[in-house]
Each structure stands twice: as structure tokens, then as C-alpha cells.
Design a protein around this motif. Structure first.
Motif, short mmCIF file in Angstrom:
data_model
loop_
_atom_site.label_atom_id
_atom_site.label_comp_id
_atom_site.label_asym_id
_atom_site.label_seq_id
_atom_site.Cartn_x
_atom_site.Cartn_y
_atom_site.Cartn_z
N GLY A 290 0.80 -1.21 0.00
CA GLY A 290 0.00 0.00 0.00
C GLY A 290 0.84 1.26 0.00
N ASP A 291 0.14 2.40 -0.10
CA ASP A 291 0.82 3.70 -0.04
C ASP A 291 1.11 4.10 1.40
OD1 ASP A 291 0.61 3.80 -2.76
OD2 ASP A 291 -1.08 5.20 -2.80
N ALA A 292 0.12 3.92 2.26
CA ALA A 292 0.24 4.27 3.67
C ALA A 292 -0.86 3.53 4.43
CB ALA A 292 0.10 5.78 3.87
N GLU A 293 -0.75 3.51 5.73
CA GLU A 293 -1.76 2.83 6.53
C GLU A 293 -3.10 3.57 6.41
OE1 GLU A 293 -2.93 -0.14 7.82
OE2 GLU A 293 -0.97 -0.18 8.79
N THR A 294 -4.17 2.82 6.17
CA THR A 294 -5.52 3.38 6.07
C THR A 294 -6.47 2.47 6.85
OG1 THR A 294 -6.13 2.11 4.09
CG2 THR A 294 -5.03 4.25 3.74
N PRO A 295 -7.66 2.96 7.20
CA PRO A 295 -8.63 2.09 7.89
C PRO A 295 -8.99 0.85 7.06
CG PRO A 295 -9.27 4.39 8.13
CD PRO A 295 -8.12 4.37 7.17
N LEU A 296 -9.11 1.01 5.75
CA LEU A 296 -9.42 -0.14 4.90
C LEU A 296 -8.30 -1.16 4.90
CD1 LEU A 296 -11.09 1.56 1.79
CD2 LEU A 296 -12.19 0.01 3.40
N LEU A 297 -7.08 -0.68 4.87
CA LEU A 297 -5.94 -1.60 4.89
C LEU A 297 -5.81 -2.29 6.25
CD1 LEU A 297 -3.70 -2.65 3.10
CD2 LEU A 297 -2.29 -0.71 3.77
N GLN A 298 -6.10 -1.55 7.31
CA GLN A 298 -6.06 -2.15 8.64
C GLN A 298 -7.12 -3.25 8.77
OE1 GLN A 298 -3.92 -1.85 11.16
NE2 GLN A 298 -5.10 -3.42 12.22
N ARG A 299 -8.31 -2.99 8.21
CA ARG A 299 -9.36 -4.02 8.25
C ARG A 299 -8.97 -5.22 7.40
NH1 ARG A 299 -12.29 -7.26 10.84
NH2 ARG A 299 -14.24 -7.91 9.81
N ALA A 300 -8.29 -4.97 6.29
CA ALA A 300 -7.82 -6.08 5.44
C ALA A 300 -6.83 -6.95 6.21
CB ALA A 300 -7.17 -5.52 4.18
N ARG A 301 -5.95 -6.32 7.01
CA ARG A 301 -5.03 -7.07 7.86
C ARG A 301 -5.82 -8.00 8.80
NH1 ARG A 301 0.25 -4.67 9.23
NH2 ARG A 301 0.56 -2.63 8.25
N GLU A 302 -6.84 -7.41 9.44
CA GLU A 302 -7.62 -8.18 10.41
C GLU A 302 -8.32 -9.36 9.76
OE1 GLU A 302 -10.21 -5.23 11.97
OE2 GLU A 302 -8.63 -4.15 13.06
N LEU A 303 -8.89 -9.14 8.56
CA LEU A 303 -9.58 -10.22 7.86
C LEU A 303 -8.63 -11.35 7.51
CD1 LEU A 303 -11.83 -8.10 5.46
CD2 LEU A 303 -12.63 -9.54 7.35
N ALA A 304 -7.42 -11.00 7.04
CA ALA A 304 -6.44 -12.02 6.70
C ALA A 304 -6.01 -12.80 7.94
CB ALA A 304 -5.24 -11.37 6.02
N GLN A 305 -5.76 -12.08 9.03
CA GLN A 305 -5.33 -12.74 10.26
C GLN A 305 -6.43 -13.63 10.83
OE1 GLN A 305 -4.14 -9.27 12.46
NE2 GLN A 305 -2.18 -9.09 11.37
N GLU A 306 -7.68 -13.15 10.79
CA GLU A 306 -8.81 -13.96 11.26
C GLU A 306 -8.97 -15.22 10.42
OE1 GLU A 306 -12.09 -11.30 11.02
OE2 GLU A 306 -11.40 -10.02 12.67
N GLY A 307 -8.62 -15.14 9.14
CA GLY A 307 -8.73 -16.29 8.26
C GLY A 307 -7.53 -17.20 8.28
N GLY A 308 -6.54 -16.89 9.11
CA GLY A 308 -5.36 -17.74 9.20
C GLY A 308 -4.42 -17.63 8.02
N ILE A 309 -4.41 -16.48 7.35
CA ILE A 309 -3.58 -16.28 6.17
C ILE A 309 -2.26 -15.64 6.58
CG2 ILE A 309 -3.42 -15.18 3.90
CD1 ILE A 309 -5.60 -17.35 4.15
N ALA A 310 -1.15 -16.21 6.13
CA ALA A 310 0.15 -15.59 6.33
C ALA A 310 0.19 -14.28 5.55
CB ALA A 310 1.26 -16.52 5.86
N LEU A 311 0.55 -13.18 6.23
CA LEU A 311 0.40 -11.86 5.63
C LEU A 311 1.66 -11.03 5.80
CD1 LEU A 311 -1.55 -9.62 4.45
CD2 LEU A 311 -2.03 -9.02 6.84
N GLN A 312 2.02 -10.33 4.72
CA GLN A 312 3.01 -9.27 4.79
C GLN A 312 2.34 -7.99 4.27
OE1 GLN A 312 7.13 -9.87 3.41
NE2 GLN A 312 6.50 -11.92 2.75
N VAL A 313 2.61 -6.86 4.92
CA VAL A 313 2.13 -5.57 4.45
C VAL A 313 3.35 -4.66 4.29
CG1 VAL A 313 0.69 -3.56 4.91
CG2 VAL A 313 -0.09 -5.84 5.61
N ILE A 314 3.51 -4.12 3.07
CA ILE A 314 4.64 -3.24 2.76
C ILE A 314 4.06 -1.90 2.34
CG2 ILE A 314 6.65 -2.89 1.26
CD1 ILE A 314 6.74 -5.97 0.95
N LEU A 315 4.48 -0.83 2.98
CA LEU A 315 3.92 0.50 2.73
C LEU A 315 4.97 1.42 2.12
CD1 LEU A 315 1.94 0.99 6.07
CD2 LEU A 315 1.08 0.13 3.88
N ASP A 316 4.66 1.92 0.93
CA ASP A 316 5.52 2.90 0.26
C ASP A 316 4.74 3.42 -0.95
OD1 ASP A 316 7.62 4.50 -0.36
OD2 ASP A 316 9.02 2.90 -0.88
#
Length: 331
Positions: A43-69
Motif C-alpha cells: 500500500g501507499d500508507a496505513e488506512t482504515p481499509l488496509l487495517q481491516r484487510a489485515r484483520e480479515l487475513a489474520q482472522e482467516g489464518g492467512i500468512a500476511l506481509q504488508v509493505i507501505l511505500d
């Protein structure tokens, strides 16, 4: 049974697209082993939508990386590949919905076709789209008007010259060796595929590697999209002259001919009657009307039948205007 290869799903995003949540939910629903794939959001920067996407992935047991730039989509993909652990890199967009068997089908095709660097498939329009967006999807999906990658009814895999990155799974060594243009957008996937083939790689289209892709739902955003496609198509042609395709310039050529005939009819009405360019105009608008009838018959939707001619005109006009602007811009 052999262990499935590890896959990294790489998704560039601004973090402001509401469809992002639907994409992540479709990742959670994939029928691929949870421990054999990861999701990388860039992503470009942290946003509420991106934060919720993190939560959905984590709740679903998905290995996740988030890179912001805040870099262009192509450079985000390059950084995603650099951070990826997968043997295969699966690209999609933040406004897609992945069919449950998306990864499994793509990996199967690449295993069966070792001579191909990557595989893609159709990107259909979601059923819940607005009428204008559905009309865009129907026009894109007409086998008489657009390339077959958007259509149903093609049952066999085949070699192609391009797969859009909303639906593209590649071998890691191929994409890491070529990389995406770091600043070109949109059209960076077209330019990538040109260079991919220049170094000897082949590209596969498979009809069962499926995503649904949200279209522009209003005329102005769709016009802007087509204009941007035209601008970058001109840039790509300048970068790779061998990729020139006269079909991209058909509307411009037809417009020049039509305006020339109107000019001649104004200056020499006896030599070139007004009826000739007027008749050609009527033929063009008749084709637009037939497109509306075709879409209306397919969908049984009066709204889509009305929108389809507008969609076609915007596609022709916006893309062609973008081509002209792109050709006139200094490199």
C-alpha cells in the motif's frame, strides 16, 4: 500426494479501494492449503481499509506481509516479488474476487506446461455490479468486439501475448528476471509481457483460472480509465516499436477520414455529397445501437441495453484521445 508448491499472492493497492475487503475474503476462501501460500499487500500508507484487510487475513489464518511505500503499481509488484517466499508469484488487483480454485487451477496448468512462464485467465464482472459496470463487462465480454480472454465458451488453454495482472500467476524466476517498469502506469503489465517474451518466455491463457473484476461504475471514471490506457499504450509503442498494432488506431483513422469527407463536402458539395459522411456516421451509430441490442438480449436488462452504446463510444473516444496525447507527449 506431492506437497503443493508455495505461492505468494502479491497485491498492489492504494489502501482506499472499498473492494479490498472482498478480495481478502476471497483469499481466505481459497481451497489451497493454508500453509502453502501467503498474501502480500503493498500500500501507499496505513488506512482504515488496509487495517481491516489485515484483520480479515489474520482472522482467516492467512500468512500476511504488508509493505507501505507510495510508489507506482509496477514497483510495488517488484518489491512484493523481492519479499515473496513463493515458488510461484500470483498477481491480482485490490478490486477482484478470486474463484475458490484460482490458485489450484493455475498451479496445475503450470505443472502441466513447463515451457510456459505464467498463466492467466478470464476476468468476469461480478453479479452485484451496477448496471453501467455490468454493461462495461458485457462489452468487454463480447467475442465479437473484444479479445477472447474476457469471454466464456473457450474450453482449451492457448498461448497468448498478454495476461493482465488482475489474474496472472508466474514462475518466480521469470518475473524476478524481467521485473515491471517502475513508473509506467497503467499498461505496465502489457510492457512487462513484451519484455518477458523478448527474452524467450511463453504465456498461457487457461479458461478455468478465473477471477471476477469490478468495472468502473460511472461514465466519467470509465472515460478517465480509457484515456489513461490510450496514453500508456502510446508510450509502450514508443518504447517497443515492434508492438505497434494498427487496430489500436482504427477509431482515429476513421475519425480523420470522416472529418476529411465533411470538409470536402463543405468545399465541393458537387464532388462529395453531404450524404456520404452522414451515412458513415449513421453506420457507426447503428453499430453502437446493435451493441445495445446484443447486450440487452444477453442480459434481459433495459438499463444495460441503454448503457452499452455509451460504453462503446467512451471506449473508442477516450482510448483514441489518450493515444493522441501519448503520441504528442515528449518522451
Amino acid at each position: 500426494m506431492a506437497t503443493e508448491p508455495f505461492v505468494s499472492i502479491v497485491v498492489p493497492t492504494t489502501g482506499t479501494v472499498g473492494y479490498l475487503h472482498g478480495m481478502v475474503k476471497s483469499v481466505v476462501r481459497l481451497d489451497y492449503p493454508r500453509d502453502r501460500f501467503e498474501l502480500i499487500l503493498l500500500g501507499d500508507a496505513e488506512t482504515p481499509l488496509l487495517q481491516r484487510a489485515r484483520e480479515l487475513a489474520q482472522e482467516g489464518g492467512i500468512a500476511l506481509q504488508v509493505i507501505l511505500d507510495p510508489v507506482a503499481a509496477g514497483e510495488k509488484r517488484n518489491r512484493g516479488v523481492a519479499a515473496a517466499q513463493g515458488e510461484f508469484i500470483a498477481f491480482t488487483d485490490d478490486d477482484t474476487i478470486l474463484r475458490k480454485d484460482w490458485l489450484r487451477a493455475a498451479v496445475r496448468h503450470l505443472a502441466r506446461n513447463p515451457d510456459y512462464a505464467g498463466v492467466g485467465g478470464p476476468n468476469f464482472t461480478p453479479r452485484e455490479g451496477l448496471p453501467f459496470a455490468k454493461a462495461v463487462g458485457r462489452i468487454f465480454g463480447s467475442k465479437f468486439l473484444f479479445r477472447f480472454r474476457y469471454t466464456s465458451g473457450h474450453d482449451e488453454p492457448r498461448e497468448v501475448d498478454h495476461n493482465p495482472t488482475c489474474n496472472y500467476v508466474l514462475r518466480r524466476e521469470a518475473v524476478a528476471g524481467v521485473k515491471f517498469h517502475p513508473t509506467l502506469w497503467p499498461g505496465e503489465d502489457v510492457e512487462f509481457d513484451i519484455r518477458l517474451q523478448q527474452v524467450g518466455h511463453r504465456i498461457l491463457y487457461a479458461p478455468d483460472v478465473v477471477v471476477w473484476h469490478h468495472r468502473r461504475s460511472r461514465p466519467l471514471p470509465f472515460l478517465r480509465q480509457m484515456f489513461n490506457y490510450g496514453v500508456t499504450r502510446a508510450q509502450v509503442t514508443r518504447m517497443h516499436p515492434g508492438s505497434f498494432d494498427p487496430r489500436h488506431y482504427a477509431f482515429i483513422g476513421a475519425f480523420v477520414v470522416l472529418m476529411s469527407l465533411y470538409g470536402l463536402a463543405w468545399q465541393q458539395p458537387t464532388a462529395v455529397p453531404w450524404l456520404l459522411p452522414a451515412a458513415l456516421n449513421l453506420v457507426y451509430f447503428g453499430v453502437l445501437g446493435l451493441a445495445g441490442l446484443l447486450v440487452g438480449t444477453q442480459t434481459r436488462s433495459f438499463k444495460q441495453a441503454l448503457y452499452a452504446p455509451l460504453v462503446l463510444f467512451i471506449q473508442h473516444f477516450g482510448y483514441s484521445l489518450g493515444l493522441l496525447v501519448g503520441l504528442l507527449r515528449r518522451p
